[in-house]
Motif scaffolding. Structure first.
Motif, mmCIF file in Angstrom:
data_model
loop_
_atom_site.group_PDB
_atom_site.id
_atom_site.type_symbol
_atom_site.label_atom_id
_atom_site.label_comp_id
_atom_site.label_asym_id
_atom_site.label_seq_id
_atom_site.Cartn_x
_atom_site.Cartn_y
_atom_site.Cartn_z
ATOM 1 N N GLY B 14 -11.114 14.326 -7.125
ATOM 2 C CA GLY B 14 -11.289 15.016 -8.401
ATOM 3 C C GLY B 14 -10.112 14.872 -9.352
ATOM 4 N N MET B 15 -8.920 15.117 -8.832
ATOM 5 C CA MET B 15 -7.732 15.092 -9.689
ATOM 6 C C MET B 15 -7.076 13.711 -9.717
ATOM 7 S SD MET B 15 -7.537 18.085 -10.950
ATOM 8 C CE MET B 15 -5.901 18.059 -11.678
ATOM 9 N N GLY B 16 -6.963 13.105 -8.548
ATOM 10 C CA GLY B 16 -6.272 11.816 -8.471
ATOM 11 C C GLY B 16 -7.017 10.705 -9.176
ATOM 12 N N PHE B 17 -8.341 10.646 -8.973
ATOM 13 C CA PHE B 17 -9.134 9.566 -9.583
ATOM 14 C C PHE B 17 -9.883 10.046 -10.835
ATOM 15 C CE2 PHE B 17 -9.525 8.186 -4.899
ATOM 16 C CZ PHE B 17 -8.339 7.477 -4.973
ATOM 17 N N GLY B 18 -10.687 11.092 -10.671
ATOM 18 C CA GLY B 18 -11.550 11.537 -11.772
ATOM 19 C C GLY B 18 -10.795 12.051 -12.983
ATOM 20 N N ALA B 19 -9.895 12.985 -12.755
ATOM 21 C CA ALA B 19 -9.180 13.586 -13.896
ATOM 22 C C ALA B 19 -8.248 12.581 -14.556
ATOM 23 C CB ALA B 19 -8.399 14.811 -13.432
ATOM 24 N N LEU B 20 -7.614 11.735 -13.755
ATOM 25 C CA LEU B 20 -6.734 10.707 -14.322
ATOM 26 C C LEU B 20 -7.538 9.736 -15.189
ATOM 27 C CD1 LEU B 20 -3.709 10.218 -14.128
ATOM 28 C CD2 LEU B 20 -4.127 8.613 -12.280
ATOM 29 N N PHE B 21 -8.736 9.408 -14.711
ATOM 30 C CA PHE B 21 -9.631 8.540 -15.480
ATOM 31 C C PHE B 21 -9.975 9.189 -16.822
ATOM 32 C CE2 PHE B 21 -14.162 7.226 -16.254
ATOM 33 C CZ PHE B 21 -13.897 5.912 -16.589
ATOM 34 N N MET B 22 -10.295 10.493 -16.794
ATOM 35 C CA MET B 22 -10.626 11.187 -18.042
ATOM 36 C C MET B 22 -9.434 11.257 -18.980
ATOM 37 S SD MET B 22 -13.293 14.249 -17.743
ATOM 38 C CE MET B 22 -13.692 14.038 -19.456
ATOM 39 N N LEU B 23 -8.266 11.532 -18.404
ATOM 40 C CA LEU B 23 -7.050 11.603 -19.236
ATOM 41 C C LEU B 23 -6.775 10.271 -19.919
ATOM 42 C CD1 LEU B 23 -4.555 13.618 -16.997
ATOM 43 C CD2 LEU B 23 -5.386 14.272 -19.251
ATOM 44 N N ALA B 24 -7.123 9.181 -19.232
ATOM 45 C CA ALA B 24 -6.826 7.853 -19.776
ATOM 46 C C ALA B 24 -7.716 7.495 -20.965
ATOM 47 C CB ALA B 24 -6.990 6.807 -18.668
ATOM 48 N N PHE B 25 -8.828 8.242 -21.136
ATOM 49 C CA PHE B 25 -9.782 7.871 -22.178
ATOM 50 C C PHE B 25 -9.217 7.895 -23.583
ATOM 51 C CE2 PHE B 25 -13.522 8.019 -19.461
ATOM 52 C CZ PHE B 25 -14.236 6.984 -20.026
ATOM 53 N N THR B 26 -8.494 8.962 -23.914
ATOM 54 C CA THR B 26 -8.004 9.069 -25.291
ATOM 55 C C THR B 26 -7.121 7.875 -25.627
ATOM 56 O OG1 THR B 26 -6.367 10.587 -24.381
ATOM 57 C CG2 THR B 26 -8.144 11.558 -25.672
ATOM 58 N N GLY B 27 -6.229 7.535 -24.698
ATOM 59 C CA GLY B 27 -5.354 6.380 -24.923
ATOM 60 C C GLY B 27 -6.149 5.100 -25.051
ATOM 61 N N ALA B 28 -7.184 4.958 -24.215
ATOM 62 C CA ALA B 28 -7.988 3.732 -24.234
ATOM 63 C C ALA B 28 -8.746 3.598 -25.550
ATOM 64 C CB ALA B 28 -8.961 3.737 -23.072
ATOM 65 N N LEU B 29 -9.381 4.695 -25.972
ATOM 66 C CA LEU B 29 -10.171 4.612 -27.203
ATOM 67 C C LEU B 29 -9.293 4.293 -28.406
ATOM 68 C CD1 LEU B 29 -12.725 7.538 -26.695
ATOM 69 C CD2 LEU B 29 -13.197 5.095 -26.647
ATOM 70 N N VAL B 30 -8.131 4.936 -28.471
ATOM 71 C CA VAL B 30 -7.212 4.655 -29.586
ATOM 72 C C VAL B 30 -6.740 3.198 -29.502
ATOM 73 C CG1 VAL B 30 -4.939 5.183 -30.540
ATOM 74 C CG2 VAL B 30 -6.455 7.039 -29.864
ATOM 75 N N GLY B 31 -6.377 2.756 -28.306
ATOM 76 C CA GLY B 31 -5.892 1.383 -28.128
ATOM 77 C C GLY B 31 -6.944 0.353 -28.477
ATOM 78 N N LEU B 32 -8.168 0.584 -28.013
ATOM 79 C CA LEU B 32 -9.257 -0.363 -28.278
ATOM 80 C C LEU B 32 -9.567 -0.423 -29.761
ATOM 81 C CD1 LEU B 32 -11.706 0.596 -25.379
ATOM 82 C CD2 LEU B 32 -10.174 -1.352 -25.489
ATOM 83 N N PHE B 33 -9.596 0.732 -30.406
ATOM 84 C CA PHE B 33 -9.910 0.761 -31.836
ATOM 85 C C PHE B 33 -8.804 0.062 -32.635
ATOM 86 C CE2 PHE B 33 -10.263 2.544 -36.076
ATOM 87 C CZ PHE B 33 -11.629 2.412 -36.290
ATOM 88 N N ARG B 34 -7.565 0.340 -32.252
ATOM 89 C CA ARG B 34 -6.423 -0.210 -32.997
ATOM 90 C C ARG B 34 -6.377 -1.739 -32.892
ATOM 91 N NH1 ARG B 34 -0.977 -1.162 -32.404
ATOM 92 N NH2 ARG B 34 -1.110 -0.904 -30.154
ATOM 93 N N VAL B 35 -6.587 -2.234 -31.686
ATOM 94 C CA VAL B 35 -6.487 -3.685 -31.476
ATOM 95 C C VAL B 35 -7.609 -4.437 -32.170
ATOM 96 C CG1 VAL B 35 -6.751 -5.457 -29.690
ATOM 97 C CG2 VAL B 35 -5.170 -3.590 -29.343
ATOM 98 N N SER B 36 -8.809 -3.818 -32.176
ATOM 99 C CA SER B 36 -9.967 -4.579 -32.654
ATOM 100 C C SER B 36 -10.441 -4.176 -34.040
ATOM 101 C CB SER B 36 -11.122 -4.407 -31.665
ATOM 102 O OG SER B 36 -11.471 -3.039 -31.580
ATOM 103 N N ALA B 37 -9.793 -3.197 -34.654
ATOM 104 C CA ALA B 37 -10.263 -2.725 -35.954
ATOM 105 C C ALA B 37 -10.021 -3.782 -37.024
ATOM 106 C CB ALA B 37 -9.540 -1.434 -36.328
ATOM 107 N N PRO B 38 -10.949 -3.856 -37.982
ATOM 108 C CA PRO B 38 -10.716 -4.778 -39.095
ATOM 109 C C PRO B 38 -9.418 -4.398 -39.802
ATOM 110 C CG PRO B 38 -12.958 -3.904 -39.149
ATOM 111 C CD PRO B 38 -12.218 -3.140 -38.111
ATOM 112 N N GLY B 39 -8.619 -5.411 -40.166
ATOM 113 C CA GLY B 39 -7.353 -5.138 -40.833
ATOM 114 C C GLY B 39 -6.192 -5.018 -39.883
#
Lengths: 116, 188
Positions: B14-39
């Motif tokens: 729950g905490m080691g895999f699941g919660a860490l995975f959820m915590l990583a989402f915000t960073g991933a979404l920002v990173g993915l958007f930043r790298v691939s966004a137009p401009g």
């Protein structure tokens, strides 16, 4: 000036490989839902899906969903890699399949489908 | 201070895999958007690209680890069948929940939904990592690919949220106990 393999650069920009991965993911999610429904609705299928007794039918449902997902990805990638495909259509189908996956894993919706 | 083997695996799942995975989402979404966004910069720093790839691969590993540890390590303890005549169901969480109308829905809705919907997350996230790994910054030119990958990433987040949320409640109302005791440290 360094030599650049123009064909490989061009190939990278084609959307076929990405489209195959996206549609396969949709197929994988939908198949997860379909196997969940089959296991819920038919006791015979439920016992067949009991691949690993301590985990029960969940083992068969998820194993088969993964097999379908990987197989779909392999077939679609073979077909679409190095090509451009109509992404609007691919995305539309993939989103519907994703929604099917969510709906068919939601117990109250399964109950409605089974008339419970 | 002690912990049982089953408690340790439940925390790891729950905490080691699941919660860490959820915590990583915000960073991933920002990173993915930043790298691939137009401009975005036409030639992003190769180190940044590599870091994002490793980050996404790490998320994929966490997602698969969460569902496999859940289904094949923790879930068998949850659904263990009590011997006939057992009155104290504390070591049989599924049957403990189903034994009362006030808790039965935690199993019928919570666990039944959680155990299946959670698998959407690793499937979706594997695809997202593949698409961003393969196309990288050129996704700025493939808006349909980028949008689909981001929507699947959000779907993975929702699926993980359902699984994690119900997992936390289930562990509150019918925690998994038992197994070998691990001695961590002596008290004063």
């Amino acid at each position: 000036m360094a030599n650049i393999d123009v064909s490989s650069v061009r190939k990278d920009l084609l959307n076929g490989a990405g489209a195959a991965a996206i549609l396969a993911a949709g197929i994988g999610c939908a198949s997860l839902g379909v196997f969940t429904l089959l296991a819920e609705a038919f006791s015979g299928i439920k016992s067949v899906l009991n691949f690993y007794n301590p985990t029960g039918p969940l083992s068969g449902v998820t194993t088969l969903a993964i097999v379908v997902w990987v197989a779909a990805w392999f077939v679609l990638a073979k077909k679409w890699d190095g090509r451009d495909v109509a992404m609007t259509r691919v995305n539309g189908v993939a989103f519907v399949l994703l929604a099917v996956g969510f709906a068919l894993t939601f117990p109250p919706f399964l109950d409605v489908l089974q008339g419970k | 201070m002690e912990i049982s083997m089953r408690d340790l695996w439940t925390v790891l799942h729950g905490m080691g895999f699941g919660a860490l995975f959820m915590l990583a989402f915000t960073g991933a979404l920002v990173g993915l958007f930043r790298v691939s966004a137009p401009g975005s910069p036409p030639i992003p720093n190769p180190r940044d690209q590599m870091m994002l790839r490793l980050y996404l691969i790490g998320m994929v590993v966490l997602a698969w680890a969460a569902v496999f540890s859940g289904a094949y390590v923790v879930y068998p303890w949850y659904r263990a069948v009590p011997p006939i005549g057992t009155i104290d169901l504390v070591n049989y969480p599924r049957y403990l929940l189903l034994s009362s109308t006030t808790t039965a829905e935690w199993h019928r809705l919570g666990m039944e939904w959680k155990e299946h919907v959670a698998w959407i997350a690793p499937i979706a996230m594997t695809m997202v990592a593949y698409v961003f790994g393969k196309y990288g910054p050129s996704l700025a030119k493939h808006r349909s690919l980028r949008n689909a990958a981001l929507i699947f990433a959000v779907a993975a987040f929702l699926a993980t949220g359902v699984a994690g949320g119900f997992g936390a409640f289930l562990n509150k109302y019918a925690p998994i106990h038992g197994g070998e005791t691990i001695h961590l440290m002596n008290g004063k």
